[in-house]
Structures are given as C-alpha cells and as structure tokens.
Design a protein around this motif. Structure first.
Motif, PDB file in Angstrom:
ATOM      1  N   MET A  17      43.548  43.333  29.295  1.00  0.00           N
ATOM      2  CA  MET A  17      42.184  43.654  29.720  1.00  0.00           C
ATOM      3  C   MET A  17      41.158  42.809  28.977  1.00  0.00           C
ATOM      4  N   ALA A  18      41.384  42.551  27.710  1.00  0.00           N
ATOM      5  CA  ALA A  18      40.453  41.724  26.947  1.00  0.00           C
ATOM      6  C   ALA A  18      40.333  40.341  27.570  1.00  0.00           C
ATOM      7  N   GLN A  19      41.479  39.761  27.922  1.00  0.00           N
ATOM      8  CA  GLN A  19      41.457  38.431  28.548  1.00  0.00           C
ATOM      9  C   GLN A  19      40.735  38.460  29.892  1.00  0.00           C
ATOM     10  N   ALA A  20      40.973  39.508  30.663  1.00  0.00           N
ATOM     11  CA  ALA A  20      40.356  39.610  31.990  1.00  0.00           C
ATOM     12  C   ALA A  20      38.849  39.801  31.889  1.00  0.00           C
ATOM     13  N   ILE A  21      38.406  40.637  30.973  1.00  0.00           N
ATOM     14  CA  ILE A  21      36.976  40.908  30.823  1.00  0.00           C
ATOM     15  C   ILE A  21      36.237  39.666  30.340  1.00  0.00           C
ATOM     16  N   VAL A  22      36.817  38.988  29.354  1.00  0.00           N
ATOM     17  CA  VAL A  22      36.188  37.778  28.819  1.00  0.00           C
ATOM     18  C   VAL A  22      36.026  36.713  29.904  1.00  0.00           C
ATOM     19  N   ALA A  23      36.988  36.642  30.805  1.00  0.00           N
ATOM     20  CA  ALA A  23      36.959  35.626  31.864  1.00  0.00           C
ATOM     21  C   ALA A  23      36.039  35.993  33.023  1.00  0.00           C
ATOM     22  N   CYS A  24      35.504  37.207  33.028  1.00  0.00           N
ATOM     23  CA  CYS A  24      34.689  37.682  34.151  1.00  0.00           C
ATOM     24  C   CYS A  24      33.199  37.506  33.858  1.00  0.00           C
ATOM     25  N   PRO A  25      32.471  36.701  34.628  1.00  0.00           N
ATOM     26  CA  PRO A  25      31.043  36.442  34.360  1.00  0.00           C
ATOM     27  C   PRO A  25      30.141  37.668  34.541  1.00  0.00           C
ATOM     28  N   LYS A  26      30.609  38.673  35.289  1.00  0.00           N
ATOM     29  CA  LYS A  26      29.787  39.855  35.521  1.00  0.00           C
ATOM     30  C   LYS A  26      29.941  40.911  34.430  1.00  0.00           C
ATOM     31  N   ALA A  47      42.044  36.181  23.415  1.00  0.00           N
ATOM     32  CA  ALA A  47      40.982  36.396  24.414  1.00  0.00           C
ATOM     33  C   ALA A  47      39.710  35.631  24.108  1.00  0.00           C
ATOM     34  N   GLY A  48      39.524  35.282  22.854  1.00  0.00           N
ATOM     35  CA  GLY A  48      38.286  34.610  22.468  1.00  0.00           C
ATOM     36  C   GLY A  48      37.128  35.579  22.353  1.00  0.00           C
ATOM     37  N   CYS A  49      37.361  36.706  21.680  1.00  0.00           N
ATOM     38  CA  CYS A  49      36.314  37.714  21.517  1.00  0.00           C
ATOM     39  C   CYS A  49      36.231  38.153  20.054  1.00  0.00           C
ATOM     40  N   THR A  50      35.204  38.910  19.712  1.00  0.00           N
ATOM     41  CA  THR A  50      35.077  39.443  18.364  1.00  0.00           C
ATOM     42  C   THR A  50      35.853  40.751  18.259  1.00  0.00           C
ATOM     43  N   TYR A  51      36.183  41.144  17.028  1.00  0.00           N
ATOM     44  CA  TYR A  51      36.934  42.380  16.848  1.00  0.00           C
ATOM     45  C   TYR A  51      36.554  43.025  15.521  1.00  0.00           C
ATOM     46  N   THR A  52      36.879  44.302  15.377  1.00  0.00           N
ATOM     47  CA  THR A  52      36.776  44.989  14.098  1.00  0.00           C
ATOM     48  C   THR A  52      37.768  46.142  14.063  1.00  0.00           C
ATOM     49  N   GLY A 119      52.073  38.845  25.510  1.00  0.00           N
ATOM     50  CA  GLY A 119      52.281  37.441  25.846  1.00  0.00           C
ATOM     51  C   GLY A 119      52.285  37.120  27.324  1.00  0.00           C
ATOM     52  N   ARG A 120      52.219  38.150  28.191  1.00  0.00           N
ATOM     53  CA  ARG A 120      52.216  37.931  29.639  1.00  0.00           C
ATOM     54  C   ARG A 120      50.779  38.027  30.149  1.00  0.00           C
ATOM     55  N   LYS A 121      50.244  36.922  30.642  1.00  0.00           N
ATOM     56  CA  LYS A 121      48.890  36.927  31.181  1.00  0.00           C
ATOM     57  C   LYS A 121      48.923  37.404  32.625  1.00  0.00           C
ATOM     58  N   ILE A 122      48.120  38.410  32.929  1.00  0.00           N
ATOM     59  CA  ILE A 122      48.103  39.037  34.250  1.00  0.00           C
ATOM     60  C   ILE A 122      46.888  38.563  35.047  1.00  0.00           C
ATOM     61  N   ASP A 123      47.087  38.308  36.332  1.00  0.00           N
ATOM     62  CA  ASP A 123      45.968  38.014  37.229  1.00  0.00           C
ATOM     63  C   ASP A 123      45.337  39.342  37.639  1.00  0.00           C
ATOM     64  N   GLU A 144      31.474  49.145  39.628  1.00  0.00           N
ATOM     65  CA  GLU A 144      30.869  47.842  39.351  1.00  0.00           C
ATOM     66  C   GLU A 144      31.786  47.013  38.445  1.00  0.00           C
ATOM     67  N   ALA A 145      32.279  47.664  37.383  1.00  0.00           N
ATOM     68  CA  ALA A 145      33.166  46.965  36.453  1.00  0.00           C
ATOM     69  C   ALA A 145      34.507  46.634  37.114  1.00  0.00           C
ATOM     70  N   ALA A 146      35.070  47.602  37.837  1.00  0.00           N
ATOM     71  CA  ALA A 146      36.371  47.412  38.470  1.00  0.00           C
ATOM     72  C   ALA A 146      36.325  46.317  39.528  1.00  0.00           C
ATOM     73  N   SER A 147      35.276  46.308  40.339  1.00  0.00           N
ATOM     74  CA  SER A 147      35.152  45.317  41.411  1.00  0.00           C
ATOM     75  C   SER A 147      34.940  43.913  40.863  1.00  0.00           C
ATOM     76  N   ALA A 148      34.387  43.820  39.662  1.00  0.00           N
ATOM     77  CA  ALA A 148      34.229  42.517  39.025  1.00  0.00           C
ATOM     78  C   ALA A 148      35.576  41.962  38.564  1.00  0.00           C
ATOM     79  N   LEU A 149      36.514  42.868  38.278  1.00  0.00           N
ATOM     80  CA  LEU A 149      37.826  42.463  37.769  1.00  0.00           C
ATOM     81  C   LEU A 149      38.888  42.337  38.852  1.00  0.00           C
ATOM     82  N   SER A 150      38.846  43.226  39.856  1.00  0.00           N
ATOM     83  CA  SER A 150      39.949  43.324  40.806  1.00  0.00           C
ATOM     84  C   SER A 150      39.481  43.370  42.251  1.00  0.00           C
ATOM     85  N   GLU A 151      40.367  42.919  43.149  1.00  0.00           N
ATOM     86  CA  GLU A 151      40.099  42.989  44.583  1.00  0.00           C
ATOM     87  C   GLU A 151      40.558  44.319  45.173  1.00  0.00           C
ATOM     88  N   GLN A 152      41.248  45.141  44.361  1.00  0.00           N
ATOM     89  CA  GLN A 152      41.779  46.417  44.844  1.00  0.00           C
ATOM     90  C   GLN A 152      41.274  47.554  43.950  1.00  0.00           C
TER      91      GLN A 152
END
Length: 260
Positions: A17-26, A47-52, A119-123, A144-152
């Motif tokens: 999910m981190a990878q998917a969210i980071v890649a989503c412009p919305k 993912a290229g994000c910050t963490y704590t 290690g498995r990147k999901i579309d 809004e969030a779901a539709s930005a990530l998925s077509e289903q």
C-alpha cells in the motif's frame, strides 16, 4: 488537493500500500508509522516515504489514517493511536468488523482483496477494494482514496466481507498449500518444483480466462475415473491428511461436474 494519508503498519499489506499510495498523484503519503522500526525503515526505503516508530513524531495532520496490520492486532493498535478528532480511521483487515474502531466516530474499512508478500510489487489498479463506513461522508472520502488507487471499488458490510475473505482464503491460501503438497511429491521423486510451473501457469490462465472455473476442470475426478483415483489414494496411505483431502476434493469435483 491530494488526500493526506498516514499508513500504520509494517507488514506485507503496508509495504504494497505504501508503494501504491506514493505512486498515486491524487494521494499524499505523509508518513509510515510502525512499532517495528527496522521494517518501517525498509518499507520507507522501498516506497520512498518518511517513517517513524516513535509516537511523539506521529503525524497528526492527515485526512485518513489507514491501519494495515494483522487481523488480530487491529483493535489493539487502533486504541493507541493519537489521531486528531476530525480525521478518518480505517483498517485493511478482511475479517475484522467496523466495531474494532469504535473509539473513532469517523471510521471505516479499506480492504484490498489480494494476497501480499514481501518483495512482490502489486499493480493496485487491478486490486479490488471493499469499503465500509460509519456514514456517507466517510464513505465518500474512502471512495475517493480507493478510486485513486484501483479500478475496482465495492461496498461491503462486515458480514458480506467475511464471506469475501473466505473465498480469498480458499482460492489463495488453500490452493497454494496444494501447490506445496505437489512440490513435495515431486521432490520425493527427485524432481524440482520447476517441473510443476507450466501446469500451474496453464491452470491459472484457464481459470482467469473462463466465466467460471468449473467449466475448465479436468482430471480423473471429473471423468469419474475411480480406478485412477484408487491408485492415487494407495500412494497417499502414509499421509492421512493429504489422503483425506484427495478424497474430499475428488468428491467435490465430481459433484460440481454433475451440475454442469
């Protein structure tokens, strides 16, 4: 303006999910928060994000807080989060009810119907997302969030989602265990697991291409070939569990084939 998200968790779902969210412009992933600092750092690097992993640095300015932890940990984690009152809190567990988030008036469920592995990147565009919400306003934000990530994107209350989760366990976890059993049988004959891969790929491809998997079933159980089945069962006499599975699955296949 992008919807601001804090993702809580450091498991397989959180990684994808981190990878998917980071890649989503919305959407904007403000932070990954997890108690396991080592895994959180690894996911943040991927993912290229910050963490704590420190609560005092927990970001309190998000619109949506997504709890992506194991089903049994959802309620425990939810009770400890310093989430601002107006934010939405949602979890990603398939078999956990909305009541696990009862502490939060603006709560929901954001369940990705997919198996996740390190290690498995999901579309994520192809991952069905099942949503539940405390009210229509929260549902609108989750959509809004779901539709930005998925077509289903689908709505599913807790009872419906339990059945969906069950279907997922059967077609994913159970089938994979059968692959493992077949691999063990091959290994006993001195053959590598790779020998099974073309068969696995073709079986999965046919199941995906058809309108219903029962239409492409093959094998001795579908044909009613009891002689072959008895021979197989004899080979499984020392493995009581697999022997029973073979019997039950053969019976189920035969019963299903008679309905077609």
């Amino acid at each position: 303006m992008a919807l601001k998200i804090v993702l809580i968790g450091s498991g397989n779902v959180a990684e994808s999910m981190a990878q998917a969210i980071v890649a989503c412009p919305k959407l904007k992933l403000l932070q990954l928060y997890a108690r396991n600092a080592e895994r959180a750092e690894a996911i943040a690097r991927i993912a290229g994000c910050t963490y704590t992993s420190d609560e005092k640095w927990f970001n309190r300015s998000a619109d949506l807080y997504l709890i992506a932890v194991s089903d049994r940990a959802v309620e425990e984690v939810a009770t400890t989060l310093p989430v601002p009152p107006k934010a939405i809190v949602a979890h990603t567990a398939g078999s956990v009810s909305l009541e696990a988030l009862k502490k939060y008036p603006r709560r929901g469920i954001f369940y990705p119907f997919q198996g996740f592995s390190v290690g498995r990147k999901i579309d994520f565009r192809q991952v069905p997302l099942f949503l539940e919400a405390a009210d229509e306003e929260v549902m609108a934000t989750l959509k809004e969030a779901a539709s930005a990530l998925s077509e289903q994107v689908f709505e599913a209350d807790s009872e419906r989602r339990k059945r969906i989760h069950l279907a997922g366990v059967i077609c994913n976890n159970f089938v994979n265990e059968l692959y493992a059993s077949a691999a063990d049988l091959m290994a006993a004959e001195g053959l590598p697991y790779a020998v099974l891969k073309p068969l696995i790929e073709e079986t999965a491809a046919k199941a995906v291409a058809t309108t219903h998997p029962a239409l492409v079933q093959t094998g001795p159980a579908k044909r009613g070939d009891t002689q072959t089945q008895e021979g197989h069962l004899a080979l499984l006499e020392e493995d009581e569990t697999l022997h029973r599975i073979y019997e039950l699955m053969s019976q189920k296949i035969w019963e299903t084939s008679k309905k077609i």
